[in-house]
Design a protein around this motif. Structure first.
Motif, PDB file in Angstrom:
ATOM      1  N   ASN A  79     -20.426 -22.986  20.864  1.00 42.77           N
ATOM      2  CA  ASN A  79     -19.176 -23.005  20.116  1.00 42.77           C
ATOM      3  C   ASN A  79     -18.755 -21.611  19.689  1.00 42.77           C
ATOM      4  OD1 ASN A  79     -20.531 -22.313  17.674  1.00 42.77           O
ATOM      5  ND2 ASN A  79     -21.055 -24.460  17.350  1.00 42.77           N
ATOM      6  N   LYS A  80     -17.598 -21.572  19.020  1.00 41.57           N
ATOM      7  CA  LYS A  80     -17.018 -20.284  18.648  1.00 41.57           C
ATOM      8  C   LYS A  80     -17.834 -19.548  17.599  1.00 41.57           C
ATOM      9  CE  LYS A  80     -13.922 -22.388  15.239  1.00 41.57           C
ATOM     10  NZ  LYS A  80     -12.506 -22.567  14.847  1.00 41.57           N
ATOM     11  N   ASN A  81     -18.783 -20.229  16.932  1.00 35.17           N
ATOM     12  CA  ASN A  81     -19.624 -19.590  15.927  1.00 35.17           C
ATOM     13  C   ASN A  81     -20.924 -19.069  16.510  1.00 35.17           C
ATOM     14  OD1 ASN A  81     -17.814 -20.015  13.776  1.00 35.17           O
ATOM     15  ND2 ASN A  81     -18.572 -22.107  13.485  1.00 35.17           N
ATOM     16  N   ILE A  82     -20.900 -18.741  17.782  1.00 29.84           N
ATOM     17  CA  ILE A  82     -22.102 -18.239  18.446  1.00 29.84           C
ATOM     18  C   ILE A  82     -22.638 -16.992  17.770  1.00 29.84           C
ATOM     19  CG2 ILE A  82     -20.666 -16.994  20.114  1.00 29.84           C
ATOM     20  CD1 ILE A  82     -24.221 -18.398  20.647  1.00 29.84           C
ATOM     21  N   TYR A  83     -21.749 -16.192  17.189  1.00 33.60           N
ATOM     22  CA  TYR A  83     -22.223 -14.972  16.526  1.00 33.60           C
ATOM     23  C   TYR A  83     -23.142 -15.311  15.359  1.00 33.60           C
ATOM     24  CZ  TYR A  83     -18.997 -15.495  12.560  1.00 33.60           C
ATOM     25  OH  TYR A  83     -18.348 -15.934  11.440  1.00 33.60           O
ATOM     26  N   LEU A  84     -22.874 -16.446  14.678  1.00 36.06           N
ATOM     27  CA  LEU A  84     -23.750 -16.890  13.591  1.00 36.06           C
ATOM     28  C   LEU A  84     -25.102 -17.329  14.129  1.00 36.06           C
ATOM     29  CD1 LEU A  84     -21.310 -18.918  11.297  1.00 36.06           C
ATOM     30  CD2 LEU A  84     -22.352 -16.690  10.836  1.00 36.06           C
ATOM     31  N   HIS A  85     -25.092 -17.944  15.299  1.00 34.52           N
ATOM     32  CA  HIS A  85     -26.345 -18.352  15.936  1.00 34.52           C
ATOM     33  C   HIS A  85     -27.187 -17.122  16.264  1.00 34.52           C
ATOM     34  CE1 HIS A  85     -29.184 -20.520  18.425  1.00 34.52           C
ATOM     35  NE2 HIS A  85     -28.899 -19.720  19.444  1.00 34.52           N
ATOM     36  N   ILE A  86     -26.550 -16.085  16.794  1.00 37.36           N
ATOM     37  CA  ILE A  86     -27.273 -14.839  17.120  1.00 37.36           C
ATOM     38  C   ILE A  86     -27.801 -14.202  15.839  1.00 37.36           C
ATOM     39  CG2 ILE A  86     -27.084 -12.541  18.147  1.00 37.36           C
ATOM     40  CD1 ILE A  86     -24.791 -13.643  19.885  1.00 37.36           C
ATOM     41  N   TYR A  87     -26.937 -14.156  14.836  1.00 32.40           N
ATOM     42  CA  TYR A  87     -27.343 -13.572  13.545  1.00 32.40           C
ATOM     43  C   TYR A  87     -28.537 -14.315  12.961  1.00 32.40           C
ATOM     44  CZ  TYR A  87     -27.372 -12.619   8.554  1.00 32.40           C
ATOM     45  OH  TYR A  87     -27.771 -12.309   7.275  1.00 32.40           O
ATOM     46  N   ASN A  88     -28.444 -15.631  12.886  1.00 34.18           N
ATOM     47  CA  ASN A  88     -29.524 -16.425  12.299  1.00 34.18           C
ATOM     48  C   ASN A  88     -30.808 -16.310  13.107  1.00 34.18           C
ATOM     49  OD1 ASN A  88     -27.965 -17.400  10.155  1.00 34.18           O
ATOM     50  ND2 ASN A  88     -27.178 -19.123  11.367  1.00 34.18           N
ATOM     51  N   ASP A  89     -30.671 -16.267  14.403  1.00 28.55           N
ATOM     52  CA  ASP A  89     -31.829 -16.149  15.282  1.00 28.55           C
ATOM     53  C   ASP A  89     -32.577 -14.840  15.009  1.00 28.55           C
ATOM     54  OD1 ASP A  89     -33.685 -16.397  17.274  1.00 28.55           O
ATOM     55  OD2 ASP A  89     -32.276 -16.202  18.942  1.00 28.55           O
ATOM     56  N   TYR A  90     -31.821 -13.723  14.997  1.00 27.26           N
ATOM     57  CA  TYR A  90     -32.471 -12.423  14.841  1.00 27.26           C
ATOM     58  C   TYR A  90     -32.903 -12.167  13.399  1.00 27.26           C
ATOM     59  CZ  TYR A  90     -32.374 -10.683  19.542  1.00 27.26           C
ATOM     60  OH  TYR A  90     -32.667 -10.504  20.882  1.00 27.26           O
ATOM     61  N   SER A  91     -32.142 -12.620  12.432  1.00 29.18           N
ATOM     62  CA  SER A  91     -32.559 -12.422  11.035  1.00 29.18           C
ATOM     63  C   SER A  91     -33.863 -13.172  10.767  1.00 29.18           C
ATOM     64  CB  SER A  91     -31.466 -12.866  10.065  1.00 29.18           C
ATOM     65  OG  SER A  91     -31.193 -14.243  10.197  1.00 29.18           O
ATOM     66  N   ALA A  92     -34.009 -14.378  11.334  1.00 36.43           N
ATOM     67  CA  ALA A  92     -35.240 -15.151  11.148  1.00 36.43           C
ATOM     68  C   ALA A  92     -36.422 -14.458  11.821  1.00 36.43           C
ATOM     69  CB  ALA A  92     -35.060 -16.561  11.710  1.00 36.43           C
ATOM     70  N   ARG A  93     -36.199 -13.919  12.998  1.00 39.06           N
ATOM     71  CA  ARG A  93     -37.283 -13.242  13.732  1.00 39.06           C
ATOM     72  C   ARG A  93     -37.718 -11.965  13.022  1.00 39.06           C
ATOM     73  NH1 ARG A  93     -34.943 -13.150  19.762  1.00 39.06           N
ATOM     74  NH2 ARG A  93     -36.902 -12.045  20.204  1.00 39.06           N
ATOM     75  N   ILE A  94     -36.763 -11.287  12.388  1.00 34.63           N
ATOM     76  CA  ILE A  94     -37.091 -10.071  11.644  1.00 34.63           C
ATOM     77  C   ILE A  94     -37.851 -10.421  10.375  1.00 34.63           C
ATOM     78  CG2 ILE A  94     -36.113  -8.132  10.343  1.00 34.63           C
ATOM     79  CD1 ILE A  94     -33.818  -8.105  12.444  1.00 34.63           C
ATOM     80  N   GLN A  95     -37.377 -11.434   9.647  1.00 31.03           N
ATOM     81  CA  GLN A  95     -38.024 -11.830   8.401  1.00 31.03           C
ATOM     82  C   GLN A  95     -39.441 -12.345   8.626  1.00 31.03           C
ATOM     83  OE1 GLN A  95     -35.525 -13.854   5.254  1.00 31.03           O
ATOM     84  NE2 GLN A  95     -34.071 -13.960   6.935  1.00 31.03           N
ATOM     85  N   SER A  96     -39.666 -13.004   9.755  1.00 32.15           N
ATOM     86  CA  SER A  96     -40.985 -13.556  10.041  1.00 32.15           C
ATOM     87  C   SER A  96     -41.971 -12.498  10.511  1.00 32.15           C
ATOM     88  CB  SER A  96     -40.870 -14.648  11.109  1.00 32.15           C
ATOM     89  OG  SER A  96     -40.523 -14.076  12.371  1.00 32.15           O
ATOM     90  N   GLY A  97     -41.453 -11.323  10.872  1.00 30.70           N
ATOM     91  CA  GLY A  97     -42.322 -10.268  11.374  1.00 30.70           C
ATOM     92  C   GLY A  97     -42.476 -10.284  12.881  1.00 30.70           C
ATOM     93  N   GLN A  98     -41.829 -11.236  13.537  1.00 32.28           N
ATOM     94  CA  GLN A  98     -41.886 -11.306  14.993  1.00 32.28           C
ATOM     95  C   GLN A  98     -41.286 -10.048  15.602  1.00 32.28           C
ATOM     96  OE1 GLN A  98     -39.986 -14.772  16.651  1.00 32.28           O
ATOM     97  NE2 GLN A  98     -40.258 -14.095  18.763  1.00 32.28           N
ATOM     98  N   LEU A  99     -40.240  -9.531  14.933  1.00 35.30           N
ATOM     99  CA  LEU A  99     -39.651  -8.251  15.340  1.00 35.30           C
ATOM    100  C   LEU A  99     -39.988  -7.235  14.249  1.00 35.30           C
ATOM    101  CD1 LEU A  99     -36.128  -9.355  16.645  1.00 35.30           C
ATOM    102  CD2 LEU A  99     -38.112  -8.662  18.000  1.00 35.30           C
ATOM    103  N   PRO A 100     -40.930  -6.331  14.493  1.00 36.06           N
ATOM    104  CA  PRO A 100     -41.372  -5.388  13.457  1.00 36.06           C
ATOM    105  C   PRO A 100     -40.377  -4.259  13.226  1.00 36.06           C
ATOM    106  CG  PRO A 100     -42.493  -4.923  15.517  1.00 36.06           C
ATOM    107  CD  PRO A 100     -41.683  -6.180  15.750  1.00 36.06           C
ATOM    108  N   ALA A 101     -40.531  -3.583  12.083  1.00 36.20           N
ATOM    109  CA  ALA A 101     -39.680  -2.432  11.769  1.00 36.20           C
ATOM    110  C   ALA A 101     -39.798  -1.388  12.870  1.00 36.20           C
ATOM    111  CB  ALA A 101     -40.095  -1.835  10.427  1.00 36.20           C
ATOM    112  N   GLY A 102     -38.653  -0.841  13.286  1.00 37.95           N
ATOM    113  CA  GLY A 102     -38.631   0.175  14.327  1.00 37.95           C
ATOM    114  C   GLY A 102     -38.401  -0.373  15.722  1.00 37.95           C
ATOM    115  N   LYS A 103     -38.513  -1.696  15.878  1.00 29.21           N
ATOM    116  CA  LYS A 103     -38.311  -2.320  17.184  1.00 29.21           C
ATOM    117  C   LYS A 103     -36.849  -2.203  17.604  1.00 29.21           C
ATOM    118  CE  LYS A 103     -39.316  -5.128  20.686  1.00 29.21           C
ATOM    119  NZ  LYS A 103     -40.282  -4.769  21.758  1.00 29.21           N
TER     120      LYS A 103
END
Length: 243
Positions: free
Chosen positions: A2-26
């Motif tokens: 849907n047209k809110n795909i940008y929110l899906h991308i945002y939520n996906d990456y923010s969750a991965r960053i918060q969980s530590g899956q994507l570390p600082a500097g990546k």
């Protein structure tokens, strides 16, 4: 999608960053790679990246891409008047002070203006880097009127100046006016700090007064912008009509 795909991308990456899956500097995939992965346009990807940047998850470096920020930033108090040594006790990290300069110097017109000096005179100047977890991320530049602080040893500069001022010189430090701004990093910042690719820095200027209201110290504390969040506690005053 849907047209809110940008929110899906945002939520996906923010969750991965918060969980530590994507570390600082990546480094994140490029806009083109993200657009292909999510089946959307680069414009939509840019909107998601902008949200991630605005909410402190990533840092975009022109010509290089988007990089994950350390979301576990250290709290630095805005209100209150505390020394770095006092703040460092609550950080729970390895800290070290590096003294670059400690001596009596002639005042400049800028320092005279900052300290409201009526005429030129000597100042005690101390320049120190604060190293936390092996990285120099704060540059402190302190100027003291010699009428209040006639001398400082290198040992004191490397330890706690406020402990010396209050414990040995018996000065009663009362309050400070603070100014906080984001500015371009100077050549000195780049030389004395581990800034990596960051081109801007958070500057906290303190005008420190004694209990008799006399201005006796000007401090410039220059922080790498990805490592700190400046915190305060505010309470709304209640009027009689609220009671």
């Amino acid at each position: 999608m849907n047209k809110n795909i940008y929110l899906h991308i945002y939520n996906d990456y923010s969750a991965r960053i918060q969980s530590g899956q994507l570390p600082a500097g990546k480094k994140l995939p490029s806009e083109s790679e993200l657009a292909e992965a999510y089946g959307t346009s680069r414009e939509t990807v840019r909107k998601a990246l902008l949200m991630l940047s605005q909410n402190g998850y990533i840092h975009k470096i022109k010509g290089k891409g988007s990089f994950v920020l350390d979301t576990q930033r250290m709290n630095f108090p805005v209100s209150g008047l505390v020394s770095f040594k006092e703040v460092s006790k609550n950080l729970g990290r390895s800290v070290r002070t590096i003294v670059y300069e400690n001596g009596c110097v002639p005042s400049t017109s800028e320092e005279e203006r900052r300290l409201q000096m009526k005429e030129p005179g000597p100042l005690w100047k101390v320049v120190r880097a604060r190293e936390i977890d092996g990285e120099k991320i704060i540059l402190d530049k302190d100027y003291f009127l010699t009428s209040y602080v006639p001398s400082l040893t290198a040992e004191t500069a490397g330890n706690s100046i406020y402990a010396y001022l209050e414990g040995e010189l018996h000065l009663t430090i009362s309050y400070a006016k603070k100014e906080i701004s984001v500015e371009e990093a100077t050549p000195e910042d780049k030389l004395l700090l581990d800034l990596h690719d960051y081109q801007h820095i958070v500057v906290v200027r303190n005008y420190v007064h004694l209990v008799d209201t006399k201005l006796f110290q000007y401090t410039e504390s220059r922080h790498r912008l990805d490592k700190f969040q400046f915190v305060d506690f505010a309470r709304r005053a209640q009027s009689e009509s609220d009671l």
